[in-house]
Design an enzyme around this catalytic site. Structure first.
Site, PDB file in Angstrom:
ATOM      1  N   GLU A 154      61.352 -93.502  71.120  1.00 12.41           N
ATOM      2  CA  GLU A 154      62.246 -93.099  70.026  1.00 12.41           C
ATOM      3  C   GLU A 154      63.218 -91.989  70.440  1.00 12.41           C
ATOM      4  O   GLU A 154      63.216 -90.883  69.881  1.00 12.41           O
ATOM      5  CB  GLU A 154      61.403 -92.699  68.816  1.00 12.41           C
ATOM      6  N   GLU A 270      54.854-102.849  68.635  1.00 10.38           N
ATOM      7  CA  GLU A 270      54.145-102.272  67.472  1.00 10.38           C
ATOM      8  C   GLU A 270      54.333-103.114  66.205  1.00 10.38           C
ATOM      9  O   GLU A 270      54.461-102.591  65.116  1.00 10.38           O
ATOM     10  CB  GLU A 270      54.643-100.850  67.209  1.00 10.38           C
TER      11      GLU A 270
HETATM   12  O1  G3I Z   1      43.018 -86.665  65.327  1.00 10.29           O
HETATM   13  C1  G3I Z   1      42.180 -87.398  64.469  1.00 10.29           C
HETATM   14  C2  G3I Z   1      40.848 -87.719  65.123  1.00 10.29           C
HETATM   15  O2  G3I Z   1      40.145 -86.521  65.411  1.00 10.29           O
HETATM   16  C3  G3I Z   1      40.050 -88.597  64.210  1.00 10.29           C
HETATM   17  O3  G3I Z   1      38.808 -88.935  64.811  1.00 10.29           O
HETATM   18  C4  G3I Z   1      40.847 -89.861  63.918  1.00 10.29           C
HETATM   19  C5  G3I Z   1      40.100 -90.838  63.040  1.00 10.29           C
HETATM   20  O4  G3I Z   1      40.097 -90.383  61.736  1.00 10.29           O
HETATM   21  O5  G3I Z   1      42.095 -89.518  63.299  1.00 10.29           O
HETATM   22  C6  G3I Z   1      42.900 -88.680  64.104  1.00 10.29           C
HETATM   23  O6  G3I Z   1      43.951 -88.372  63.276  1.00 10.29           O
HETATM   24  C7  G3I Z   1      45.174 -88.953  63.275  1.00 10.29           C
HETATM   25  C8  G3I Z   1      45.338 -90.411  63.735  1.00 10.29           C
HETATM   26  O7  G3I Z   1      46.690 -90.887  63.496  1.00 10.29           O
HETATM   27  C9  G3I Z   1      44.423 -91.369  63.020  1.00 10.29           C
HETATM   28  O8  G3I Z   1      44.868 -92.682  63.151  1.00 10.29           O
HETATM   29  C10 G3I Z   1      46.132 -88.149  64.104  1.00 10.29           C
HETATM   30  O9  G3I Z   1      45.967 -86.786  63.793  1.00 10.29           O
HETATM   31  C11 G3I Z   1      47.553 -88.632  63.734  1.00 10.29           C
HETATM   32  O10 G3I Z   1      48.530 -87.894  64.472  1.00 10.29           O
HETATM   33  C12 G3I Z   1      47.689 -90.071  64.117  1.00 10.29           C
HETATM   34  O11 G3I Z   1      48.954 -90.536  63.658  1.00 10.29           O
HETATM   35  C13 G3I Z   1      49.534 -91.581  64.460  1.00 10.29           C
HETATM   36  C14 G3I Z   1      51.045 -91.318  64.529  1.00 10.29           C
HETATM   37  O12 G3I Z   1      51.700 -92.373  65.254  1.00 10.29           O
HETATM   38  C15 G3I Z   1      51.314 -90.007  65.256  1.00 10.29           C
HETATM   39  O13 G3I Z   1      50.753 -90.099  66.538  1.00 10.29           O
HETATM   40  C16 G3I Z   1      49.276 -92.924  63.777  1.00 10.29           C
HETATM   41  O14 G3I Z   1      47.888 -93.239  63.870  1.00 10.29           O
HETATM   42  C17 G3I Z   1      50.094 -94.018  64.468  1.00 10.29           C
HETATM   43  O15 G3I Z   1      50.007 -95.230  63.741  1.00 10.29           O
HETATM   44  C18 G3I Z   1      51.576 -93.638  64.587  1.00 10.29           C
HETATM   45  O16 G3I Z   1      52.184 -94.646  65.379  1.00 10.29           O
HETATM   46  C19 G3I Z   1      53.590 -94.520  65.614  1.00 10.29           C
HETATM   47  C20 G3I Z   1      53.868 -94.870  67.064  1.00 10.29           C
HETATM   48  O17 G3I Z   1      53.127 -94.020  67.922  1.00 10.29           O
HETATM   49  C21 G3I Z   1      55.371 -94.789  67.346  1.00 10.29           C
HETATM   50  N1  G3I Z   1      56.099 -95.671  66.434  1.00 10.29           N
HETATM   51  C22 G3I Z   1      55.841 -95.395  65.013  1.00 10.29           C
HETATM   52  C23 G3I Z   1      54.342 -95.537  64.732  1.00 10.29           C
HETATM   53  C24 G3I Z   1      54.013 -95.418  63.268  1.00 10.29           C
HETATM   54  O18 G3I Z   1      54.304 -94.152  62.808  1.00 10.29           O
END
Ligand code: G3I
Length: 357
Positions: A154, A270
């Site tokens: 991105e 994705e």
């Molecule tokens: O950190 C915790 C972890 O300790 C815990 O065990 C786990 C399960 O509950 O959750 C974790 O928390 C969050 C995780 O999502 C859970 O799925 C993270 O803090 C959070 O940052 C993370 O968010 C992800 C986000 O990107 C930021 O990285 C989303 O899952 C993910 O779907 C989203 O994906 C992005 C792509 O990377 C880039 N394109 C857009 C896409 C959707 O937003």
């Protein structure tokens, strides 16, 4: 004289014998249908999902490649400066190898999911190693085991107002546009075999802002390649909407031809279809999701440069819950090929048909 078909069936049988996970998969999954199309299908996953045995079995049946939904982003990999935690990525990689799957790395450089200490550290002088040493360490750790890396994620956003269409990220602010070149060269040096991908969203839909995004993407790629930046593939995230702006198949096909004309491979990295904003009826929502997926994949797979399709998860079970109003109405997102109980949805059928087309 043995027939060609008989010979191929014998070959498949031998392959089955050599690949234990194939024999363990009683049903034909999307991974098997994709292989017959000459592409690989898989999805993003997280190690906490693998604790569910039924999900793990569905994942082994359906996916031929895995990526990490969040466990290979910098916040997870380098929680404190110089201290690396590869446990999440290694866990997913181990599952992939056990089940004969490929693996892709998401993502080395992004404006989000960075550890809290990074922003301040970047303000110090001579901060380039914070970018290049990180890439060398992470890509080095997975050297030879990651098929492709989303080196940068991105990095374009024409609405940020720059002539070059670059997104105003913390990396751009600190290092200027050259951070992208630095990242790709560092990744190339760390693993000569991995396919290096520029991953983004914004080229898929048919609205005027997406026209601008496609133009900015082609401009960015052509200039980067002219500078000798080792970009080998474009990753289109493929986040669609069932009831919002739709894909313009003709505009997308013309864009993909131009990308292929640059000698680049193409990956859908994705894919999912947001079903908010539509009727409450689940059958209608599921069919709209399936139709949107099929219209998109038909165009993507018509282009010979497309080599992989990943969905952003496999089952609706692990999607973020909706707002309280939707929860009250029992409207949970249905964006992915399998439902919350790992049953195949119309989207699964639509993807299977697109792969078989
Ligand atoms: O950190 C915790 C972890 O300790 C815990 O065990 C786990 C399960 O509950 O959750 C974790 O928390 C969050 C995780 O999502 C859970 O799925 C993270 O803090 C959070 O940052 C993370 O968010 C992800 C986000 O990107 C930021 O990285 C989303 O899952 C993910 O779907 C989203 O994906 C992005 C792509 O990377 C880039 N394109 C857009 C896409 C959707 O937003």
């Amino acid at each position: 004289m043995i027939s060609r078909r008989f010979f191929l069936e014998q070959l498949a049988g031998a392959a089955t014998a050599l690949r234990p996970s194939f024999a363990a998969r009683v049903e034909t999954g999307l991974r098997d249908i994709a292989v017959r199309r000459g592409i690989v299908y898989g999805c993003a996953a997280a190690t906490y999902e693998l604790k569910d045995a039924a999900f793990s079995a569905a994942l082994a049946r359906e996916a031929g490649i895995l990526s990490a939904e969040y466990e290979m982003k910098r916040a997870a990999l380098e929680p404190s400066r110089g201290r690396y935690d590869f446990s999440g990525g290694d866990g997913l990689l181990a599952f992939a190898r056990t089940h004969g799957m490929a693996f892709r790395g998401h993502t080395l450089v992004w404006d989000h999911s960075n550890p809290p200490w990074l922003a301040d550290a970047l303000q110090q002088p001579n901060a380039e190693p914070l970018l290049t040493d990180y890439i060398a360490t992470v890509v080095g750790h997975y050297k030879g085991r990651v098929r492709s890396w989303d080196v940068v994620n991105e990095v374009l956003q024409p609405t940020d107002g720059r002539r070059d269409g670059l997104r105003d990220t913390l990396w751009l602010k600190r290092f200027g546009p050259g951070y992208i070149d630095m990242a790709f060269h560092a990744a190339r040096q760390a693993d000569p075999a991995a396919l290096l991908v520029y991953n983004d969203w914004g080229c898929e839909w048919g609205a005027p802002e997406n026209d601008r995004f496609r133009a900015a993407t082609l401009d960015f790629l052509s200039h980067a390649l002219a500078r000798g930046v080792p970009i080998q593939a474009l990753g289109l995230q493929g986040h669609l909407s069932a009831f919002g702006t739709q894909v313009d198949q003709k505009k997308l096909a013309v864009f993909l031809d131009a990308v292929r004309g640059m000698g680049l491979k193409i990956l859908v990295t994705e894919h999912d279809v947001d079903d908010s904003g539509g009727p409450s009826d689940i059958a209608l929502r599921d069919q709209a999701v399936a139709d949107a997926s099929r219209r998109f994949l038909d165009v993507m797979l018509d282009n010979p440069a497309t080599q992989a399709v990943l969905t952003w998860g496999l089952s609706d079970r692990f999607l973020d819950p909706p707002g309280w109003r939707d929860r009250l109405a029992g409207r949970y997102p249905r964006k992915l090929p399998l439902d919350r109980d790992y049953g195949r949805k119309p989207m699964w059928n639509a993807m299977a048909k697109a792969f078989r087309a």
